[in-house]
Design a protein around this motif. Structure first.
Motif, PDB file in Angstrom:
ATOM      1  N   ARG A 101      -3.610  -5.595  -8.204  1.00 30.71           N
ATOM      2  CA  ARG A 101      -3.174  -4.322  -8.786  1.00 30.71           C
ATOM      3  C   ARG A 101      -2.717  -3.359  -7.693  1.00 30.71           C
ATOM      4  O   ARG A 101      -1.719  -2.656  -7.853  1.00 30.71           O
ATOM      5  CB  ARG A 101      -4.286  -3.715  -9.628  1.00 30.71           C
ATOM      6  CG  ARG A 101      -4.522  -4.505 -10.916  1.00 30.71           C
ATOM      7  CD  ARG A 101      -5.497  -3.846 -11.852  1.00 30.71           C
ATOM      8  NE  ARG A 101      -6.878  -3.853 -11.377  1.00 30.71           N
ATOM      9  CZ  ARG A 101      -7.698  -4.891 -11.450  1.00 30.71           C
ATOM     10  NH1 ARG A 101      -7.277  -6.032 -11.959  1.00 30.71           N
ATOM     11  NH2 ARG A 101      -8.945  -4.808 -11.019  1.00 30.71           N
ATOM     12  N   LEU A 102      -3.406  -3.351  -6.566  1.00 27.59           N
ATOM     13  CA  LEU A 102      -3.019  -2.465  -5.465  1.00 27.59           C
ATOM     14  C   LEU A 102      -1.714  -2.902  -4.800  1.00 27.59           C
ATOM     15  O   LEU A 102      -1.036  -2.091  -4.182  1.00 27.59           O
ATOM     16  CB  LEU A 102      -4.141  -2.394  -4.428  1.00 27.59           C
ATOM     17  CG  LEU A 102      -5.391  -1.654  -4.894  1.00 27.59           C
ATOM     18  CD1 LEU A 102      -6.503  -1.794  -3.860  1.00 27.59           C
ATOM     19  CD2 LEU A 102      -5.079  -0.187  -5.157  1.00 27.59           C
ATOM     20  N   ALA A 103      -1.348  -4.162  -4.954  1.00 26.43           N
ATOM     21  CA  ALA A 103      -0.079  -4.643  -4.396  1.00 26.43           C
ATOM     22  C   ALA A 103       1.116  -4.033  -5.118  1.00 26.43           C
ATOM     23  O   ALA A 103       2.247  -4.165  -4.645  1.00 26.43           O
ATOM     24  CB  ALA A 103      -0.018  -6.165  -4.461  1.00 26.43           C
ATOM     25  N   SER A 104       0.880  -3.332  -6.220  1.00 28.37           N
ATOM     26  CA  SER A 104       1.939  -2.626  -6.952  1.00 28.37           C
ATOM     27  C   SER A 104       1.767  -1.112  -6.868  1.00 28.37           C
ATOM     28  O   SER A 104       2.424  -0.368  -7.604  1.00 28.37           O
ATOM     29  CB  SER A 104       1.931  -3.052  -8.424  1.00 28.37           C
ATOM     30  OG  SER A 104       2.234  -4.414  -8.546  1.00 28.37           O
ATOM     31  N   HIS A 105       0.906  -0.638  -6.002  1.00 24.89           N
ATOM     32  CA  HIS A 105       0.620   0.788  -5.845  1.00 24.89           C
ATOM     33  C   HIS A 105       1.879   1.547  -5.414  1.00 24.89           C
ATOM     34  O   HIS A 105       2.779   0.979  -4.799  1.00 24.89           O
ATOM     35  CB  HIS A 105      -0.486   0.955  -4.790  1.00 24.89           C
ATOM     36  CG  HIS A 105      -1.104   2.301  -4.770  1.00 24.89           C
ATOM     37  ND1 HIS A 105      -0.569   3.357  -4.069  1.00 24.89           N
ATOM     38  CD2 HIS A 105      -2.220   2.779  -5.358  1.00 24.89           C
ATOM     39  CE1 HIS A 105      -1.329   4.418  -4.217  1.00 24.89           C
ATOM     40  NE2 HIS A 105      -2.345   4.086  -5.009  1.00 24.89           N
ATOM     41  N   ALA A 106       1.933   2.832  -5.708  1.00 23.82           N
ATOM     42  CA  ALA A 106       3.081   3.662  -5.328  1.00 23.82           C
ATOM     43  C   ALA A 106       3.239   3.780  -3.815  1.00 23.82           C
ATOM     44  O   ALA A 106       4.349   3.901  -3.301  1.00 23.82           O
ATOM     45  CB  ALA A 106       2.942   5.052  -5.949  1.00 23.82           C
ATOM     46  N   SER A 107       2.133   3.723  -3.079  1.00 19.71           N
ATOM     47  CA  SER A 107       2.166   3.877  -1.629  1.00 19.71           C
ATOM     48  C   SER A 107       2.413   2.535  -0.933  1.00 19.71           C
ATOM     49  O   SER A 107       1.656   1.573  -1.142  1.00 19.71           O
ATOM     50  CB  SER A 107       0.836   4.454  -1.134  1.00 19.71           C
ATOM     51  OG  SER A 107       0.722   4.331   0.268  1.00 19.71           O
ATOM     52  N   ALA A 108       3.432   2.490  -0.082  1.00 22.91           N
ATOM     53  CA  ALA A 108       3.719   1.265   0.678  1.00 22.91           C
ATOM     54  C   ALA A 108       2.572   0.914   1.617  1.00 22.91           C
ATOM     55  O   ALA A 108       2.303  -0.266   1.853  1.00 22.91           O
ATOM     56  CB  ALA A 108       5.018   1.419   1.462  1.00 22.91           C
ATOM     57  N   VAL A 109       1.871   1.903   2.125  1.00 24.86           N
ATOM     58  CA  VAL A 109       0.731   1.647   3.010  1.00 24.86           C
ATOM     59  C   VAL A 109      -0.364   0.901   2.245  1.00 24.86           C
ATOM     60  O   VAL A 109      -0.927  -0.081   2.741  1.00 24.86           O
ATOM     61  CB  VAL A 109       0.186   2.960   3.617  1.00 24.86           C
ATOM     62  CG1 VAL A 109      -1.100   2.723   4.385  1.00 24.86           C
ATOM     63  CG2 VAL A 109       1.229   3.606   4.515  1.00 24.86           C
ATOM     64  N   VAL A 110      -0.650   1.357   1.048  1.00 31.68           N
ATOM     65  CA  VAL A 110      -1.664   0.690   0.212  1.00 31.68           C
ATOM     66  C   VAL A 110      -1.198  -0.721  -0.132  1.00 31.68           C
ATOM     67  O   VAL A 110      -1.974  -1.683  -0.050  1.00 31.68           O
ATOM     68  CB  VAL A 110      -1.967   1.513  -1.060  1.00 31.68           C
ATOM     69  CG1 VAL A 110      -2.870   0.739  -2.011  1.00 31.68           C
ATOM     70  CG2 VAL A 110      -2.597   2.852  -0.692  1.00 31.68           C
TER      71      VAL A 110
END
Length: 85
Positions: free
Chosen positions: A20-29
């Motif tokens: 799920r975090l691999a689709s986060h808005a932040s590229a860093v995340v």
């Protein structure tokens, strides 16, 4: 930091949240989530996120995960990072 801890944990049960975090808005995340999933040997499960990815740093994490699948030795924080900020 949570993604780094997840990647170092060896707990493949964390691949769902990392996905799920691999689709986060932040590229860093996203980059950290991909790194962690790669450490857990689960980057193949991120195919949907990978197909949509355009950030070069995140794409590099995917490439690195492809070249070194699975958990290696835990990453230790650098001394200067422990005392930063």
């Amino acid at each position: 930091n949570a993604c780094v801890a997840a990647g170092n944990s060896g707990d493949r049960g964390l691949l769902g949240p990392l996905g799920r975090l691999a689709s986060h808005a932040s590229a860093v995340v996203r980059a950290h989530a991909v790194w962690a999933a790669g450490r857990l040997g689960g980057v193949a499960g991120l195919a949907g996120s990978r197909a949509a990815e355009r950030d070069p740093v995140v794409l590099e994490e995917y490439a690195l995960a492809d070249s070194k699948p699975g958990l290696e030795a835990p990453v230790q924080p650098r001394e200067e990072d422990l005392h930063a900020g």
